[in-house]
Scaffold this motif. Structure first.
Motif, PDB file in Angstrom:
ATOM      1  N   GLN A 337      43.237  35.196  57.744  1.00  0.00           N
ATOM      2  CA  GLN A 337      42.765  36.193  56.774  1.00  0.00           C
ATOM      3  C   GLN A 337      41.642  35.609  55.920  1.00  0.00           C
ATOM      4  O   GLN A 337      40.633  36.270  55.667  1.00  0.00           O
ATOM      5  N   LYS A 338      41.800  34.344  55.499  1.00  0.00           N
ATOM      6  CA  LYS A 338      40.770  33.703  54.679  1.00  0.00           C
ATOM      7  C   LYS A 338      39.496  33.458  55.479  1.00  0.00           C
ATOM      8  O   LYS A 338      38.379  33.654  54.979  1.00  0.00           O
ATOM      9  N   TYR A 341      37.717  36.733  55.751  1.00  0.00           N
ATOM     10  CA  TYR A 341      37.127  37.107  54.466  1.00  0.00           C
ATOM     11  C   TYR A 341      35.874  36.284  54.181  1.00  0.00           C
ATOM     12  O   TYR A 341      34.823  36.832  53.812  1.00  0.00           O
ATOM     13  N   ASN A 461      38.289  43.893  50.298  1.00  0.00           N
ATOM     14  CA  ASN A 461      38.769  44.446  49.032  1.00  0.00           C
ATOM     15  C   ASN A 461      40.161  43.980  48.628  1.00  0.00           C
ATOM     16  O   ASN A 461      40.514  44.048  47.454  1.00  0.00           O
ATOM     17  N   PHE A 462      40.958  43.519  49.595  1.00  0.00           N
ATOM     18  CA  PHE A 462      42.344  43.183  49.285  1.00  0.00           C
ATOM     19  C   PHE A 462      42.777  41.886  49.952  1.00  0.00           C
ATOM     20  O   PHE A 462      42.340  41.568  51.056  1.00  0.00           O
ATOM     21  N   GLU A 463      43.661  41.173  49.251  1.00  0.00           N
ATOM     22  CA  GLU A 463      44.452  40.132  49.895  1.00  0.00           C
ATOM     23  C   GLU A 463      45.715  40.805  50.417  1.00  0.00           C
ATOM     24  O   GLU A 463      46.283  41.675  49.756  1.00  0.00           O
ATOM     25  N   ARG A 496      46.870  43.359  47.487  1.00  0.00           N
ATOM     26  CA  ARG A 496      46.486  42.952  46.134  1.00  0.00           C
ATOM     27  C   ARG A 496      44.963  42.972  46.045  1.00  0.00           C
ATOM     28  O   ARG A 496      44.281  42.293  46.828  1.00  0.00           O
ATOM     29  N   ARG A 497      44.470  43.741  45.105  1.00  0.00           N
ATOM     30  CA  ARG A 497      43.007  43.875  44.969  1.00  0.00           C
ATOM     31  C   ARG A 497      42.398  42.520  44.635  1.00  0.00           C
ATOM     32  O   ARG A 497      42.892  41.790  43.761  1.00  0.00           O
ATOM     33  N   ARG A 498      41.334  42.169  45.326  1.00  0.00           N
ATOM     34  CA  ARG A 498      40.668  40.891  45.086  1.00  0.00           C
ATOM     35  C   ARG A 498      40.067  40.855  43.691  1.00  0.00           C
ATOM     36  O   ARG A 498      39.574  41.876  43.203  1.00  0.00           O
ATOM     37  N   LYS A 499      40.098  39.697  43.072  1.00  0.00           N
ATOM     38  CA  LYS A 499      39.746  39.584  41.653  1.00  0.00           C
ATOM     39  C   LYS A 499      38.307  39.974  41.376  1.00  0.00           C
ATOM     40  O   LYS A 499      37.989  40.538  40.335  1.00  0.00           O
ATOM     41  N   TYR A 500      37.403  39.662  42.327  1.00  0.00           N
ATOM     42  CA  TYR A 500      35.996  39.954  42.041  1.00  0.00           C
ATOM     43  C   TYR A 500      35.751  41.449  41.983  1.00  0.00           C
ATOM     44  O   TYR A 500      34.725  41.902  41.475  1.00  0.00           O
ATOM     45  N   ASN A 501      36.671  42.273  42.496  1.00  0.00           N
ATOM     46  CA  ASN A 501      36.529  43.718  42.446  1.00  0.00           C
ATOM     47  C   ASN A 501      37.139  44.281  41.171  1.00  0.00           C
ATOM     48  O   ASN A 501      37.161  45.451  40.974  1.00  0.00           O
TER      49      ASN A 501
END
Length: 501
Positions: A337-338, A341, A461-463, A496-501
């Motif tokens: 996943q990483k 991304y 957009n999400f983890e 979980r919404r990624r922090k930068y968003n």
């Protein structure tokens, strides 16, 4: 005192009921003995034979894809396995080179498929998936123009709009505390893509799971014992379709789609307006009818409706299931996943990323795990075996996908198998999620784009995290009543919404 003599009526009853039953039983026994010895005499490894079901006694007990994987594992040293599809000869192909011969090199011998629907089900019998030559060739040629590269590039705005709806839906459900079920979520999205790209219908299923086409696809997802028997007959014993009046689709969806299709045609100007057939699938279907009329031919309206329905089911079902499996695997494989991304970010959110796409999940979870063909004439499989005309041949795609000879540690989700530097290690024709040859999936490119855009948007957009009380990827139970390789239970993950968003 002698034995009593049976009365005449009892003698008559004996001859009427018992004797015919005895004759039939003897015939079945003789047939069974012949079937048991058939593949053995040819020196072909084979499955045990049930006197009534042949090799198909597993139906409704396990998914055919699961059965195909087991066949590959059981007969790994053999390029093929002899089976009986009820009382019909069949050969399962476990070898990539033989798969190439049947699907490509000698495709003319294997133009037609085994599965078929009957006269009682014209909708199920008249589409690209089920129909035989010469009608298949005519339909395929006319519909190919819908899936050109330029046409797909013209749908980029549609894809972008729908993935924005998808992100909105996930955020909205999260705010409401809804546990998101993956397959319905992605079915909503894929139904919208097919509805707007193929039929020009404005759809909002991605946002709220409603709409006329989504009502139909929800019905497609329902399997019970009766529909399971119907599909088993269509795929493996077509002779039973007319006897029990089985249908490929639920009959209520056929009646409903007739009304929807009629409304779509009227909105386009009916069958009198001359068109080039290149706008979308609906235009191509309209042009088929118009051209037939010009040539003084009669093209049944059911042919158009049947092909519209098969594109709807085939397009939404395969894409939504692939997305479901992929996202679920990513939740349990944070390393990949990483990587995905990071690559998407590095490529400035290039949604058509070349290094990771739907193909990685289609290896492990091939939605239809076999490719059925029927020999039109006697055919020499190799130097050791010639099969007679009408023998059914199944190319065991999912079996090869799970064979460690071609994909080491096949139960593992390892996207790097398909990286450019590793692609040459894949044996040609050992990977067949879309088939190959003239009858390969016509919607491959639209399906891949549908998955790529959604997957990239979700990961950017999400983890994605696993949730308690859901099975591990390798423990997912597979649908037994249906024939496609689909999960039998709801699957959910945490977004979980990624922090930068």
């Amino acid at each position: 005192m002698g034995w009593p003599v049976p009365s005449a009526p009892r003698n008559i009853m004996y001859y009427i009921f018992v004797l015919p039953l005895l004759i039939v039983s003897l015939w079945v026994y003789s047939k069974w003995l012949s079937m048991k010895g058939y593949w053995k005499k040819l020196g072909v490894p084979h499955e045990p034979v049930h006197p009534l079901f042949g090799s198909m006694s597993f139906l409704q007990k396990k998914n055919p894809g699961t059965w195909m994987i087991e066949l590959q594992q059981k007969y790994r040293s053999s390029p093929y396995v002899g089976i009986w599809i009820f009382w019909r000869r069949g050969l399962v192909i476990n070898d990539p080179e033989l798969a190439r011969k049947i699907l490509v090199k000698d495709a003319d011998v294997f133009r037609n498929r085994m599965l078929a629907s009957g006269k009682s089900d014209p909708m199920g019998a008249l589409n690209l998936f089920t129909v035989d030559d010469p009608l298949w060739t005519s339909i395929r040629r006319r519909l190919t123009s819908v899936f050109t590269g330029s046409k797909l590039r013209g749908w980029q705005e549609l894809y972008q709009a729908k993935v924005e709806d998808l992100i909105y839906r996930i955020n909205s459900d999260n705010e409401k505390g809804i546990v998101i079920e993956l397959r319905p979520l992605f079915a909503d999205y894929a139904t919208d893509i097919i509805g707007e790209s193929s039929f020009g219908i404005q759809c909002q299923s991605t946002r709220d799971s409603t709409g006329p086409l989504r009502l139909m696809t929800k019905e497609f997802e329902k399997y019970n014992h009766w529909r399971g028997m119907a599909w088993s007959s269509i795929f493996f014993l077509p002779e039973m379709v007319d006897i029990f009046r089985f249908s490929f689709w639920p009959k209520n969806t056929v009646a409903y789609f007739r009304k929807v299709f009629k409304a779509m045609v009227e909105e386009r100007g009916g069958f009198e307006k001359d068109i080039d057939g290149k706008r979308d699938l609906l235009d191509a279907l309209l042009k088929m009818k118009i051209d037939a009329k010009k040539e003084n031919q009669d093209m049944d309206l059911d042919i158009l409706i049947s092909n519209a329905m098969i594109f709807l089911q085939g397009g939404y079902d395969t894409s939504s299931s692939t997305l479901t499996y992929t996202v679920y695997e990513l939740a349990y494989n944070p390393k990949y996943q990483k990587i995905l991304y990071d690559e998407l970010v590095e490529a400035e959110k290039a949604l058509d990323g070349k290094r990771f796409d739907a193909e990685k999940s289609l290896r492990k979870y091939a939605i239809m795990g076999w490719l059925d063909r029927k020999a039109l004439r006697d055919y020499q499989v190799d130097e050791n075996l010639t099969i007679p005309a009408n023998t059914v041949v199944y190319v065991n795609a999912i079996g090869m996908h799970w064979d460690p000879k071609y994909f080491p540690n096949p139960e593992e989700f390892r996207p790097e198998r398909f990286l450019p530097e590793n692609a040459n290690n894949i044996v040609p024709y050992s990977y067949l999620p879309f088939g190959e040859g003239p009858r390969m999936c016509i919607g491959k490119r639209i399906g891949m784009n549908t998955v790529r855009y959604a997957l990239a948007a979700v990961v950017l957009n999400f983890e994605i995290f696993p949730m308690d009380k859901f099975p591990l990827p390798n423990d997912i139970p597979i649908e037994k009543k249906g024939l496609f390789y689909l999960p039998a239970v709801p699957l959910s993950v945490e977004f979980r919404r990624r922090k930068y968003n």
